[in-house]
Design a protein around this motif. Structure first.
Motif, PDB file in Angstrom:
ATOM      1  N   THR A 432       0.830  -1.212   0.000  1.00 23.38           N
ATOM      2  CA  THR A 432       0.000   0.000   0.000  1.00 23.38           C
ATOM      3  C   THR A 432       0.860   1.255   0.000  1.00 23.38           C
ATOM      4  N   VAL A 433       1.893   1.260   0.827  1.00 27.33           N
ATOM      5  CA  VAL A 433       2.790   2.418   0.874  1.00 27.33           C
ATOM      6  C   VAL A 433       3.468   2.616  -0.480  1.00 27.33           C
ATOM      7  N   LYS A 434       3.890   1.513  -1.110  1.00 29.90           N
ATOM      8  CA  LYS A 434       4.570   1.612  -2.396  1.00 29.90           C
ATOM      9  C   LYS A 434       3.640   2.189  -3.467  1.00 29.90           C
ATOM     10  N   TYR A 440       1.664   9.386  -5.441  1.00 22.42           N
ATOM     11  CA  TYR A 440       1.907  10.699  -4.832  1.00 22.42           C
ATOM     12  C   TYR A 440       3.169  11.365  -5.375  1.00 22.42           C
ATOM     13  N   ILE A 441       4.231  10.600  -5.508  1.00 22.59           N
ATOM     14  CA  ILE A 441       5.511  11.207  -5.903  1.00 22.59           C
ATOM     15  C   ILE A 441       5.457  11.832  -7.290  1.00 22.59           C
ATOM     16  N   PRO A 442       4.884  11.161  -8.322  1.00 24.00           N
ATOM     17  CA  PRO A 442       4.801  11.847  -9.632  1.00 24.00           C
ATOM     18  C   PRO A 442       3.964  13.121  -9.598  1.00 24.00           C
ATOM     19  N   ILE A 443       2.847  13.079  -8.838  1.00 22.15           N
ATOM     20  CA  ILE A 443       2.024  14.297  -8.752  1.00 22.15           C
ATOM     21  C   ILE A 443       2.790  15.410  -8.054  1.00 22.15           C
ATOM     22  N   ARG A 444       3.459  15.052  -6.979  1.00 19.85           N
ATOM     23  CA  ARG A 444       4.244  16.057  -6.259  1.00 19.85           C
ATOM     24  C   ARG A 444       5.368  16.594  -7.129  1.00 19.85           C
TER      25      ARG A 444
END
Length: 1026
Positions: A432-434, A440-444
């Motif tokens: 789930t974290v992955k 999240y990381i690409p959006i951020r």
């Protein structure tokens, strides 16, 4: 130009100092100055690959004695890839070179020899036999600065086929060329076409299904740099296809919600309607057009090679794998190569042949090379350490495995299940974290790159955003009824005139005005992060309000609200401009008003109109002062803005005087005098006589006939109960024909006053109200009152008879009052009173004549006073009527009484005399004044005197200000040259933007001193001398 040997593991030997040599040797420079810029290809080839190339053709090539750094023009650069690799080959061969390639770039291909493996070596040489061949010294500077399209447009390289193609298209008909141009424009803006189709589809459907793509457009596609990625277009295509399939699936009739389609289709929150899966005709027409547009844009991207964009993370992984394989290949090749220690600075053939680029020395960048020795050492070390680690790991694993077997035997079944469950929970948590981090990381990173771009093409589209907001504001003002529930047919002027502020109008105006203020603040602060946050909030907020809240307020679907659709479309244009502003970044300097960028009549009049809008200039000045870093106080800021506006106006006038100079000693031309002066004279005359002209033209040209809807007449004896009440409606209201009205007018030919009155009316303005003679109510007077009435008739010398009338009109057409009423009082003589007493006692059965009591011609103006028309009564006397009292007995034996009123036959309109011969009743002629149309009712309502008092005097006061007080402002108005003052104002803006606040104070003090010192002002405003 490049020479290499392909298909071998050997490297091209290079000198040890090649990597550090940055400029050509002195001998090469000397040869270039003497005109021997390059040597021949054969000599160069012979030295590069000894024993392979011989020839006599001479070209300009130079080679250093200690190495092989070649000096060539940039257009001779040739990319060469290894034939044994999968990398694309950019070196032209006989097979893959287009027929016109060598002509287009003015190069010829020559076969110069072969290497030891039989590989053919090709070189490129310019076609010097061409007449348009440019000198070699010019090619490097020109070709590096121009793009491929510019090279072709500037005719630097000639191609006969391209010229023939251009002549062919120029020879086509104009209509066909227009079609070609429109198609090219469609291809160039296919991305915007997709956006437009998606937005239109959402406006028509207005459902949750179509809501996703517009939000993605404004928060993803339009914010992507430099263009939307392949992932977005694939998302849009797949989402559209899935939407079409879902809509098709829900068109079957066995679903319960598809049984009452006609009843549920107008409900805004019916689940199929709000989701977008309702059953209807043409349910996927717009979706198919949207899919077609997306595929068309996809084909355009594929044609230009912009479709296959790799995933950045996949590209990084492939790059790492490629580098590992290259290191292993380099290490294995280095072990087999002779003298690996002496080739530390050579290029590995397997890697260098993938992309070898020969450039000018001044453009050379040092290449990072991997040495075979180092690579082999690393490989040996890594392999040895890996083997040792694997050995130790296997030993540890075996020992652990043996221990775990013993521990498992000792643990119970419950503990094993708990451990497995714990392991699965840990794995699920990690998964789930992955996945969350993958989302999240690409959006951020996307928004981080948007806020902190590596390169920024600064632009300024605030003016266009402001215009879009202004259009939305106007739509709200004139179509506010579309945003409310019970104001569907209301008018903003009528609502405000009744001192009522509609809630929907107030909320929409405040929201729109608030967004404009926030947008101005973000623009002045130049904060891209704030603009991104504002964009996200506004996109979600507007879509949620327009498609979920507004249908609930108005109780009708968004697709049925035309005004809301127009407002949303303009707001989408604003979103697009806002996204473009975010993507490009705010300008670093905001200098002055956008209307003051050029000095002409258009900017002058637009700027003057901008300053005439109430509170707009003041509000802009205060907002700029609040959100701009400055040391000036608010009064000083406003002072600078006023000086700058005044100087700009003077600059525009001075520029116009330069464009249209007036020679000295020459009188003004008549065109100027009669053109400008005559126009001013006509304007002043029109202002003076405006009320009379307006009221006359409104009534005669644009007037609307407001015919009566109801005419009522009431007759009262003294102060007692009315004896007669009758109304005429609908069929009892007759219209005159043109022939009847002409005969009526001819009967008054000898009366000038009557003719003057009748000239202002037509047959359409006259209505005849036919009132029945018998009263529509019984005369229910009590016996005491009846006795009192007879006593008053006997004793009083003056007994009044009152006839009152009321005329009802349609007030929405422009009438000031809905009812126009009046009355006429006549006093009876003694004979008439005695006859009435006999009529009341029952001793008289004949009707009693009441003289001069009935005004049959009534004028109904737009106000509430319906006066008799005195000019139409001959001998200034009203008409006579007769009164009769009828009695009868009902079934119970009670006596019922009512009055009958009749009008003696007259010959006013001869065509109507036969109809009234044997029928009792009254005929009332109503002359209705034309009213102004509703659009001009706010002016016509003041009347002539009101317009003079409120309009003419106010305008006259403003006009007087232009013609008086000029002598007090000569020192600041008659400035010959304002360039220096204008530059001083712009310097104040510039230093303020750059943060030089102390310099801003100094320049402001200089500006104030300039206006305080007339002598200095004269020096500063002198004409510039040569």
């Amino acid at each position: 130009m490049l020479c290499s040997r392909q298909g071998t593991n050997d490297t091209i030997e290079e000198v040890e100092d090649e990597q550090y040599q940055d400029s050509p040797r002195e001998e090469d420079v000397r040869e270039l100055e003497e005109g021997r810029c390059f040597e021949t290809d054969d000599e160069m080839m012979a030295r590069t690959i000894p024993g392979h190339l011989q020839g006599d053709d001479r070209e300009c090539v130079s080679e250093t004695e200690t190495g092989r750094d070649f000096l060539y023009p940039p257009e001779f650069e040739v990319h060469l890839d290894s034939s044994e690799t999968d990398a694309p080959t950019t070196f032209p061969t006989d097979v893959d070179v287009p027929p016109s390639y060598s002509k287009a770039v003015s190069f010829d291909r020559d076969s110069v020899g072969s290497d030891r493996d039989g590989k053919q070596l090709m070189v490129m040489s310019p076609d010097t036999s061409r007449s348009d061949y440019l000198d070699d010294s010019l090619l490097p500077s020109l070709t590096h600065e121009l793009t491929a399209s510019e090279l072709l447009l500037n005719k630097m390289f000639y191609d006969e086929e391209l010229e023939d193609s251009e002549r062919f298209y120029q020879g086509q008909p104009q209509l066909l060329q227009l079609c070609y141009a429109l198609y090219n424009m469609l291809v160039a803006h296919s991305e915007m076409v997709c956006y437009l189709v998606i937005i239109l589809n959402h406006m028509v459907s207005a459902s949750v299904v179509t809501l996703v793509l517009p939000i993605l457009i404004f928060l993803w596609a339009m914010l992507s740099v430099p263009r939307p990625s392949k992932r977005f277009w694939m998302t849009a295509i797949v989402y559209t296809e899935v939407t079409i399939v879902i809509k098709y699936f829900f068109q079957f009739g066995f679903f319960p919600f598809n049984r009452n389609i006609e009843f549920d289709k107008s409900k805004p929150f019916h689940p199929p309607n709000i989701i977008g899966v309702e059953k209807k005709e043409g349910y996927v027409h717009y979706d198919l057009v949207q899919l077609l547009a997306l595929f068309f844009h996809r084909s355009i991207l594929k044609c230009h090679g912009l479709w296959n964009e790799d995933d950045p993370r996949a590209a990084e992984r492939s790059a790492l794998n490629r580098s590992d394989s290259e290191e292993e290949h380099t290490a294995s090749a280095a072990r087999e190569r002779r003298g690996s220690d002496s080739s530390l600075k050579s290029i590995n053939l397997a890697t260098s042949l993938e992309s070898v680029h020969v450039r000018f020395p001044e453009q050379r960048t040092p290449l990072r090379r991997k040495t075979s020795t180092t690579g082999s050492q690393i490989s040996h070390r890594s392999s040895h350490s890996a083997r040792s680690k694997r050995g130790s790991t296997s030993t540890r694993n075996s020992s652990r495995r043996a221990g775990s077997v013993l521990s498992v035997q000792q643990k119970s079944r419950k503990e094993l299940l708990l451990e497995k469950l714990r392991e699965q929970l840990i794995k699920a948590k990690a998964f789930t974290v992955k996945k969350t981090l993958d989302i999240y990381i690409p959006i951020r990173q996307f928004f981080y790159n948007l806020i902190h771009p590596e390169y920024s093409a600064v632009t300024d589209v605030y003016v266009l955003m402001f215009l879009a907001d202004t259009v939305d504001f106007i739509i709200i003002v004139f179509g506010f009824w579309a945003f409310g529930k019970h104001s569907a047919a209301a008018d903003i002027t009528s609502s405000l005139s009744e001192d009522q502020v509609p809630e929907a109008f107030l909320v929409m105006v405040l929201i729109q005005f608030g967004t404009m203020v926030v947008d101005r603040a973000l623009y002045l602060r130049k904060t891209v992060m704030g603009k991104v946050i504002f964009q996200v909030i506004l996109v979600f907020g507007i879509h949620f309000w327009m498609f979920f809240i507004l249908p609930g307020v108005t109780e009708r679907r968004f697709s049925q609200n035309t005004v809301a659709q127009l407002w949303y479309f303009v707001k989408c244009i604003y979103f697009g401009l806002s996204a473009y502003q975010i993507r490009c970044g705010y300008p670093t300097r905001v200098l002055g008003n956008f209307l003051t960028k050029s000095y002409n009549y258009v900017n002058l009049f637009l700027f003057q109109g901008f300053r005439l809008v109430p509170f707009l200039t003041e509000l802009r000045a205060v907002m700029d002062w609040v959100w701009t870093d400055t040391t000036l106080s608010l009064s000083s800021w406003i002072c600078v803005e006023d000086i700058y506006a005044h100087i700009f106006v003077l600059k525009c006038w001075r520029e116009s005087e330069k464009r249209y100079p007036q020679p000295r000693g020459q009188k003004k031309k008549k065109v100027v005098k009669y053109g400008m002066g005559g126009m001013i004279v006509m304007l002043l005359i029109c202002i003076v006589w405006f009320p009379l002209l307006f009221m006359s033209l409104v009534k005669s040209v644009a007037g609307v006939v407001n015919k009566p809807l109801d005419v009522s007449v009431t007759i009262t004896l003294g102060g007692f109960q009315p004896i007669f009440t009758m109304s005429a409606q609908q069929n009892q209201l007759k219209e005159l024909t043109s022939l009847e009205f002409t005969g009526f007018v001819n009967s008054y030919k000898l009366i000038p006053g009557a003719m003057q009155f009748l000239e202002a009316y037509t047959f359409e303005d006259v209505t005849v109200a036919e009132l029945e003679g018998s009263s529509n109510s019984l005369w229910t007077i009590s016996p005491p009152s009846r006795k009192n009435l007879m006593e008053v008739l006997r004793k009083e010398d003056q007994f009044p008879v009152t006839m009152s009338w009321s005329i009802q009109r349609n007030q929405s057409l422009g009438a000031k009052a809905e009812l126009a009423t009046d009355k006429h009082v006549t006093y009876l003589d003694t004979k008439t009173r005695d006859e009435l007493i006999e009529l009341l006692n029952g001793t008289r059965s004949e009707a009693v004549v009441i003289e001069h009591v009935f005004p049959c011609f009534i004028r109904a103006p737009s106000d509430s006073n319906a006066k008799p028309i005195e000019q139409l009564y001959r001998d200034d006397k009203y008409k006579n009527i007769t009164l009769a009292l009828e009695r009868t007995h009902n079934n119970t034996g009670e006596i019922q009484e009512w009055w009958i009123v009749n009008q003696p036959i007259t010959d006013d309109i001869k065509g109507r005399k036969v109809e009234r011969k044997h029928k009792a009743g009254l005929e009332l002629y109503v002359f209705s004044d034309k009213v102004s149309p509703p659009s001009l009712g706010f002016l016509a309502g003041y009347g002539i005197m009101g317009l003079y008092a409120s309009v003419v005097l106010v305008i006259g006061k403003f006009v007087r200000e232009f013609f008086s007080g000029i002598s007090h402002s000569i020192m600041f108005e008659e400035l010959p040259c304002v360039d220096r003052i204008l530059k001083l104002c712009t310097d104040i803006f510039l230093v303020r933007e750059t943060g030089e606040l102390e310099l801003e104070e100094d320049l402001y003090a200089k500006l104030i001193f300039l206006y305080r010192s007339p002598e200095t002002m004269i020096k500063w405003t002198r004409e510039k001398t040569q």
